[in-house]
Design a protein around this motif. Sequence first.
Motif, mmCIF file in Angstrom:
data_model
loop_
_atom_site.group_PDB
_atom_site.id
_atom_site.type_symbol
_atom_site.label_atom_id
_atom_site.label_comp_id
_atom_site.label_asym_id
_atom_site.label_seq_id
_atom_site.Cartn_x
_atom_site.Cartn_y
_atom_site.Cartn_z
ATOM 1 N N MET A 176 0.818 -1.196 0.000
ATOM 2 C CA MET A 176 0.000 0.000 0.000
ATOM 3 C C MET A 176 0.866 1.266 0.000
ATOM 4 S SD MET A 176 -3.051 0.843 2.568
ATOM 5 C CE MET A 176 -3.632 2.462 2.800
ATOM 6 N N MET A 177 1.894 1.278 0.829
ATOM 7 C CA MET A 177 2.759 2.458 0.907
ATOM 8 C C MET A 177 4.042 2.286 0.118
ATOM 9 S SD MET A 177 2.630 4.076 4.622
ATOM 10 C CE MET A 177 1.309 3.651 5.705
ATOM 11 N N ASP A 178 4.113 1.276 -0.711
ATOM 12 C CA ASP A 178 5.343 1.000 -1.450
ATOM 13 C C ASP A 178 5.805 2.195 -2.277
ATOM 14 O OD1 ASP A 178 5.340 -1.519 -0.378
ATOM 15 O OD2 ASP A 178 4.480 -2.467 -2.144
ATOM 16 N N LYS A 179 4.877 2.836 -2.958
ATOM 17 C CA LYS A 179 5.245 3.969 -3.811
ATOM 18 C C LYS A 179 5.779 5.130 -2.974
ATOM 19 C CE LYS A 179 3.630 7.062 -7.408
ATOM 20 N NZ LYS A 179 2.524 7.467 -8.264
ATOM 21 N N LEU A 180 5.118 5.438 -1.856
ATOM 22 C CA LEU A 180 5.578 6.521 -0.985
ATOM 23 C C LEU A 180 6.965 6.213 -0.429
ATOM 24 C CD1 LEU A 180 5.110 9.205 0.442
ATOM 25 C CD2 LEU A 180 3.992 7.928 2.289
ATOM 26 N N ILE A 181 7.170 4.998 0.013
ATOM 27 C CA ILE A 181 8.470 4.607 0.560
ATOM 28 C C ILE A 181 9.555 4.763 -0.504
ATOM 29 C CG2 ILE A 181 9.806 2.634 1.401
ATOM 30 C CD1 ILE A 181 7.155 1.763 2.847
ATOM 31 N N GLU A 182 9.262 4.327 -1.711
ATOM 32 C CA GLU A 182 10.227 4.443 -2.802
ATOM 33 C C GLU A 182 10.520 5.910 -3.130
ATOM 34 O OE1 GLU A 182 12.992 2.797 -5.239
ATOM 35 O OE2 GLU A 182 11.738 1.772 -3.787
ATOM 36 N N LEU A 183 9.486 6.739 -3.162
ATOM 37 C CA LEU A 183 9.687 8.167 -3.418
ATOM 38 C C LEU A 183 10.565 8.798 -2.344
ATOM 39 C CD1 LEU A 183 6.068 9.175 -4.498
ATOM 40 C CD2 LEU A 183 8.105 9.210 -5.957
ATOM 41 N N LEU A 184 10.330 8.463 -1.098
ATOM 42 C CA LEU A 184 11.130 9.007 0.000
ATOM 43 C C LEU A 184 12.563 8.502 -0.061
ATOM 44 C CD1 LEU A 184 8.497 8.723 2.846
ATOM 45 C CD2 LEU A 184 9.451 10.850 1.935
ATOM 46 N N ARG A 185 12.716 7.232 -0.386
ATOM 47 C CA ARG A 185 14.054 6.636 -0.455
ATOM 48 C C ARG A 185 14.889 7.285 -1.570
ATOM 49 N NH1 ARG A 185 13.031 1.217 0.233
ATOM 50 N NH2 ARG A 185 13.575 1.477 2.405
ATOM 51 N N ASN A 186 14.258 7.669 -2.668
ATOM 52 C CA ASN A 186 14.990 8.221 -3.812
ATOM 53 C C ASN A 186 15.003 9.746 -3.865
ATOM 54 O OD1 ASN A 186 15.719 5.706 -4.946
ATOM 55 N ND2 ASN A 186 13.622 5.456 -5.648
ATOM 56 N N HIS A 187 14.415 10.389 -2.888
ATOM 57 C CA HIS A 187 14.332 11.847 -2.882
ATOM 58 C C HIS A 187 15.706 12.481 -2.695
ATOM 59 C CE1 HIS A 187 12.651 15.781 -2.450
ATOM 60 N NE2 HIS A 187 12.933 15.888 -1.175
ATOM 61 N N ASP A 188 15.958 13.565 -3.413
ATOM 62 C CA ASP A 188 17.185 14.343 -3.249
ATOM 63 C C ASP A 188 16.950 15.318 -2.102
ATOM 64 O OD1 ASP A 188 19.351 16.033 -3.324
ATOM 65 O OD2 ASP A 188 19.104 16.606 -5.422
ATOM 66 N N TRP A 189 17.398 14.951 -0.933
ATOM 67 C CA TRP A 189 17.136 15.731 0.280
ATOM 68 C C TRP A 189 17.908 17.044 0.320
ATOM 69 C CZ3 TRP A 189 13.263 14.231 3.402
ATOM 70 C CH2 TRP A 189 12.768 12.944 3.202
ATOM 71 N N TYR A 190 18.849 17.222 -0.583
ATOM 72 C CA TYR A 190 19.684 18.429 -0.610
ATOM 73 C C TYR A 190 19.358 19.355 -1.770
ATOM 74 C CZ TYR A 190 22.498 15.867 2.745
ATOM 75 O OH TYR A 190 22.914 15.175 3.836
ATOM 76 N N PHE A 191 18.297 19.098 -2.500
ATOM 77 C CA PHE A 191 18.017 19.856 -3.723
ATOM 78 C C PHE A 191 17.894 21.349 -3.473
ATOM 79 C CE2 PHE A 191 13.668 19.546 -2.246
ATOM 80 C CZ PHE A 191 13.050 20.690 -2.737
ATOM 81 N N GLU A 192 17.425 21.744 -2.315
ATOM 82 C CA GLU A 192 17.226 23.170 -2.024
ATOM 83 C C GLU A 192 18.543 23.951 -1.982
ATOM 84 O OE1 GLU A 192 13.218 23.303 0.595
ATOM 85 O OE2 GLU A 192 14.980 22.476 1.583
ATOM 86 N N TYR A 193 19.645 23.247 -1.828
ATOM 87 C CA TYR A 193 20.948 23.898 -1.738
ATOM 88 C C TYR A 193 21.666 23.974 -3.088
ATOM 89 C CZ TYR A 193 20.068 22.980 3.157
ATOM 90 O OH TYR A 193 19.503 22.920 4.393
ATOM 91 N N SER A 194 21.062 23.411 -4.116
ATOM 92 C CA SER A 194 21.715 23.351 -5.417
ATOM 93 C C SER A 194 21.664 24.696 -6.142
ATOM 94 C CB SER A 194 21.058 22.287 -6.291
ATOM 95 O OG SER A 194 21.693 22.240 -7.542
ATOM 96 N N ASP A 195 22.765 25.012 -6.813
ATOM 97 C CA ASP A 195 22.818 26.195 -7.676
ATOM 98 C C ASP A 195 22.323 25.868 -9.079
ATOM 99 O OD1 ASP A 195 23.886 27.784 -5.677
ATOM 100 O OD2 ASP A 195 25.945 27.246 -6.200
ATOM 101 N N ASP A 196 22.163 24.591 -9.360
ATOM 102 C CA ASP A 196 21.707 24.132 -10.673
ATOM 103 C C ASP A 196 20.175 24.122 -10.685
ATOM 104 O OD1 ASP A 196 20.907 22.627 -12.919
ATOM 105 O OD2 ASP A 196 22.695 21.362 -12.810
ATOM 106 N N HIS A 197 19.597 24.939 -11.528
ATOM 107 C CA HIS A 197 18.135 25.056 -11.563
ATOM 108 C C HIS A 197 17.458 23.734 -11.903
ATOM 109 C CE1 HIS A 197 14.259 26.964 -11.770
ATOM 110 N NE2 HIS A 197 14.065 26.413 -12.958
ATOM 111 N N LYS A 198 18.062 22.934 -12.765
ATOM 112 C CA LYS A 198 17.472 21.651 -13.132
ATOM 113 C C LYS A 198 17.414 20.705 -11.932
ATOM 114 C CE LYS A 198 18.666 21.781 -17.995
ATOM 115 N NZ LYS A 198 19.386 21.161 -19.094
ATOM 116 N N VAL A 199 18.457 20.708 -11.143
ATOM 117 C CA VAL A 199 18.477 19.875 -9.931
ATOM 118 C C VAL A 199 17.420 20.369 -8.957
ATOM 119 C CG1 VAL A 199 19.858 19.217 -7.910
ATOM 120 C CG2 VAL A 199 20.904 19.249 -10.195
#
Length: 72
Positions: free
Chosen positions: A1-24
């Motif tokens: 049931m939560m497989d998709k959410l778990i996978e999304l959380l596991r693969n999330h880029d937790w540092y994206f807010e610090y990137s200078d690259d707009h695509k990231v």
Amino acid sequence: MMDKLIELLRNHDWYFEYSDDHKVWQRGVTQRAAINAEAERLGRPELVEQAFEEYKAGDLAWWLAELEEING
């Protein structure tokens, strides 16, 4: 049931807010929106906040493993 959410959380880029690259940064925003949407679809939006707290505490991998075990 939560497989998709778990996978999304596991693969999330937790540092994206610090990137200078707009695509990231944009990819991170898209990932975050998908995480929020999946949690809402499951009727468990509180899991997103809990995931972020677990991540900050350094316990995200453990917490995700617990979720997987609970959800079979």
